[in-house]
Design an enzyme around this catalytic site. Structure first.
Site, short mmCIF file in Angstrom:
data_model
loop_
_atom_site.label_atom_id
_atom_site.label_comp_id
_atom_site.label_asym_id
_atom_site.label_seq_id
_atom_site.Cartn_x
_atom_site.Cartn_y
_atom_site.Cartn_z
N ARG A 199 -2.24 4.91 -5.96
CA ARG A 199 -1.88 6.11 -5.22
C ARG A 199 -0.92 6.93 -6.08
NH1 ARG A 199 -1.76 1.73 -1.77
NH2 ARG A 199 -3.23 1.80 -0.02
N LYS A 222 1.99 0.79 -0.18
CA LYS A 222 1.75 1.02 1.24
C LYS A 222 1.77 -0.29 2.02
CE LYS A 222 -1.47 3.46 4.32
NZ LYS A 222 -2.73 4.24 4.37
N HIS A 274 -5.53 11.99 -3.90
CA HIS A 274 -6.18 10.75 -3.45
C HIS A 274 -7.61 10.65 -3.98
CE1 HIS A 274 -5.20 7.25 -1.08
NE2 HIS A 274 -6.40 7.24 -0.56
N ARG A 277 -7.95 8.08 -6.73
CA ARG A 277 -8.11 6.69 -6.29
C ARG A 277 -9.57 6.42 -5.92
NH1 ARG A 277 -5.00 2.36 -4.23
NH2 ARG A 277 -5.61 1.51 -2.20
N HIS A 300 -5.89 -3.43 -1.05
CA HIS A 300 -6.30 -3.38 0.36
C HIS A 300 -6.02 -4.72 1.03
CE1 HIS A 300 -9.43 0.03 -0.44
NE2 HIS A 300 -8.23 0.51 -0.21
N TYR A 309 -16.88 1.39 -0.49
CA TYR A 309 -17.43 1.67 -1.82
C TYR A 309 -18.64 0.80 -2.15
CZ TYR A 309 -12.77 3.74 -2.14
OH TYR A 309 -11.65 4.48 -1.90
#
Length: 327
Positions: A199, A222, A274, A277, A300, A309
């Site tokens: 990010r 995050k 973003h 990313r 994640h 994806y």
């Protein structure tokens, strides 16, 4: 219900008339005492009499928000921001007695915010914040009433369009930054995000100590968990040299947005840095990368986030041809 507490005492925890009714909790030294108390309360209920009726909880919503903040919010990275948001909700509702808040009062707040242009995602977050106040304080036995907005549903969100840059667009964007941006960091930050899937804020937080042994270590992420991603020898050396010269990266997101606008690359509303990313992840899968490895690289916590994806994998595309209906 009777249960044994970690302290060794026995706790009676029941409601006098099912879910939503008055909750009674009392602890005893022995299980037999707890059982006798439970029997007594149930007998009184059968007679239509309430056991030891307590004084009504007349604390305001703001008082509960402050209680939640001191117990939980102060430990969250965005706790201060959440408290400001919760206080604003309470102000809009007139700072009512917390137990008297109704679904209608929150829905009125939500309708007001929608008219002001707030996104559905943001308003779902607000509902989650308020739910957390009631649920957390209930778990801590700070309140005896149920969460009054527990039945309010989140707004259903449409799946956001997943955009990514082609190789040609990447080259054009980097050339635009090189030719027009006066910011000394934005070109390198863009390449870091493209090379690691970081990010933008994670890349900006890099310091020299995070650039070691051919890897970049991203902290203050995050998820709250740091992660390390290897980069090419050339990029690694360039980052080390840059940070020795400048000490750290400065805030450069505005410079990136200006360069992106200058490039005239069109992206879905709300996407800017973003997209870098998404571009890393998309090319990773199209070039034969493994989904679980991608999950670790992106940080994640849930594989479902990474699954967005999966459809870009070459094997996925081949199967679309192999298994299509015969006509």
């Amino acid at each position: 219900m009777i249960r044994k507490l970690p302290s060794g005492r026995w706790q009676v925890d029941l409601r006098t008339d099912g879910r939503g009714s008055k909750r009674i909790r009392k602890s005893f030294d022995s299980k037999s005492e707890a059982k006798r108390f439970e029997t007594f309360v149930l007998a009184k209920r059968a007679e239509g009499r309430e056991w030891n009726p307590s004084k009504a909880d007349n604390r305001t919503l703001k008082q509960l928000i402050k209680l939640w903040f001191n117990a939980k919010g102060v430990h969250l990275k965005d706790g201060e921001r959440r408290k400001r948001c919760l206080d604003a909700m309470a102000e809009f509702m007139g700072n009512p007695i917390a137990r008297t808040v109704t679904p209608a009062s929150f829905l009125a707040y939500r309708a007001h915010k929608i008219q002001k242009g707030a996104s559905k995602k943001t308003l779902n977050n607000h509902l989650g914040y308020l739910n957390a106040v009631y649920n957390q304080l209930n778990r801590l036995n700070e309140i005896e009433f149920d969460n009054p907005i527990r039945n309010v549903e989140m707004i259903r969100l449409d799946e956001r369009e997943l955009s990514w840059l082609t190789v040609e667009q990447i080259r054009h964007l980097l050339k635009t930054i090189e030719d027009f941006s006066q910011n000394p960091h934005v070109h390198l930050l863009t390449r870091i995000c493209l090379a690691t899937g970081a990010r933008w804020g994670e890349a900006e937080n890099l310091q020299l100590r995070h650039v070691q042994e051919g890897k970049l270590t991203f902290v203050n992420t995050k998820s709250g968990r740091s992660r390390s991603v290897p980069v090419s020898k050339e990029l690694f050396g360039e980052i080390r040299k840059h940070l020795k010269t400048h000490d750290c990266f400065s805030f450069s997101l505005s410079a990136f947005r200006r360069a992106l606008e200058k490039s005239e690359i069109k992206l879905p509303l709300g996407q800017a840095a973003h997209v870098l990313r998404h571009t890393f992840a998309s090319h990773f899968m199209m070039n034969g990368g493994d989904l679980l490895v991608l999950q670790r690289v992106l940080g994640h916590s849930n594989i479902q986030m990474t699954m967005r994806y999966a459809h870009l994998a070459e094997s996925h595309l081949e199967q679309a041809v192999r298994f299509q209906p015969s006509v």
